[in-house]
Enzyme design. Structure first.
Site, PDB file in Angstrom:
ATOM      1  N   HIS A  83       0.823  -1.208   0.000  1.00 21.80           N
ATOM      2  CA  HIS A  83       0.000   0.000   0.000  1.00 21.80           C
ATOM      3  C   HIS A  83       0.862   1.265   0.000  1.00 21.80           C
ATOM      4  O   HIS A  83       2.011   1.252   0.441  1.00 21.80           O
ATOM      5  CB  HIS A  83      -0.922   0.002   1.212  1.00 21.80           C
ATOM      6  CG  HIS A  83      -2.009  -1.021   1.119  1.00 21.80           C
ATOM      7  ND1 HIS A  83      -3.034  -1.093   2.023  1.00 21.80           N
ATOM      8  CD2 HIS A  83      -2.243  -2.011   0.221  1.00 21.80           C
ATOM      9  CE1 HIS A  83      -3.851  -2.070   1.693  1.00 21.80           C
ATOM     10  NE2 HIS A  83      -3.389  -2.656   0.605  1.00 21.80           N
ATOM     11  N   GLU A  85       0.691   3.980   1.832  1.00 24.63           N
ATOM     12  CA  GLU A  85       1.110   4.388   3.174  1.00 24.63           C
ATOM     13  C   GLU A  85       2.288   3.542   3.647  1.00 24.63           C
ATOM     14  O   GLU A  85       3.242   4.055   4.238  1.00 24.63           O
ATOM     15  CB  GLU A  85      -0.053   4.226   4.172  1.00 24.63           C
ATOM     16  CG  GLU A  85      -1.306   4.979   3.795  1.00 24.63           C
ATOM     17  CD  GLU A  85      -2.297   4.162   2.978  1.00 24.63           C
ATOM     18  OE1 GLU A  85      -3.505   4.363   3.162  1.00 24.63           O
ATOM     19  OE2 GLU A  85      -1.880   3.333   2.150  1.00 24.63           O
ATOM     20  N   CYS A 111      -6.446   1.719   5.236  1.00 25.93           N
ATOM     21  CA  CYS A 111      -7.061   0.478   5.703  1.00 25.93           C
ATOM     22  C   CYS A 111      -6.552   0.170   7.113  1.00 25.93           C
ATOM     23  O   CYS A 111      -5.653   0.844   7.623  1.00 25.93           O
ATOM     24  CB  CYS A 111      -6.724  -0.664   4.747  1.00 25.93           C
ATOM     25  SG  CYS A 111      -5.008  -1.239   4.853  1.00 25.93           S
ATOM     26  N   CYS A 114      -2.728  -0.590   7.337  1.00 23.86           N
ATOM     27  CA  CYS A 114      -1.933   0.642   7.281  1.00 23.86           C
ATOM     28  C   CYS A 114      -2.093   1.451   8.563  1.00 23.86           C
ATOM     29  O   CYS A 114      -1.130   2.068   9.028  1.00 23.86           O
ATOM     30  CB  CYS A 114      -2.317   1.468   6.065  1.00 23.86           C
ATOM     31  SG  CYS A 114      -1.777   0.717   4.513  1.00 23.86           S
TER      32      CYS A 114
END
Length: 156
Positions: A83, A85, A111, A114
């Protein structure tokens, strides 16, 4: 004679716009996300979602989550991508940059996976543009005392 008025974006607008530029590098077939880690109005690192370094991108291999009909927001472990992040936090670590007290600007709300990384990276604030339905993530971030703000870009 009238002086030209210089209209500058706010810091939030500036960094969210940069996150949107960063997401253009994403190779995700489902949702392109960009992230910018900032401290004292300086960019520490950036990240976008895509396959780990050196591995084939989903644009080449196809999306496993699509093949398995996994709904958005579920079974993140089935995704081969990292991801945005996560990549921003990882890049800071690779280059020895502390994330403690930083602000994370991200195009989509993080999410829950993260969110846990954000908490442990001691990021103090998350500023996001678009919502993402993950009530667990919201609860985790709020419980950890992370400031959460939505800053939506105005569309013309």
């Amino acid at each position: 004679m009238q002086k030209d008025i210089c209209v500058r974006p706010s810091w939030d607008e500036y960094f969210i716009k940069i996150a949107h530029i960063v997401k253009e590098r994403s190779t995700c077939l489902r949702r392109k996300v960009g992230a910018v880690l900032v401290k004292d109005k300086h960019i520490l690192s950036t990240g976008y979602n895509g396959a780990p370094k050196g591995l084939p991108h989903c644009s080449e291999t196809g999306c496993l989550r699509d093949k398995l009909n996994v709904p958005s927001g579920q079974r993140h472990e089935l995704c081969r991508g990292v991801h945005a992040e996560q990549n921003a936090i990882i890049q800071a670590a690779v280059f020895g940059v502390s994330t403690r007290g930083a602000i994370l600007y991200v195009t989509d709300f993080p999410c829950s996976i993260c969110a846990k990384m954000i908490i442990n990276a001691e990021i103090k604030e998350v500023v996001y543009d678009s919502p993402y339905e993950d009530p667990v993530s919201m609860d985790l971030l709020k419980s950890a005392g992370i400031i959460i703000r939505q800053f939506q870009l105005k569309t013309n």
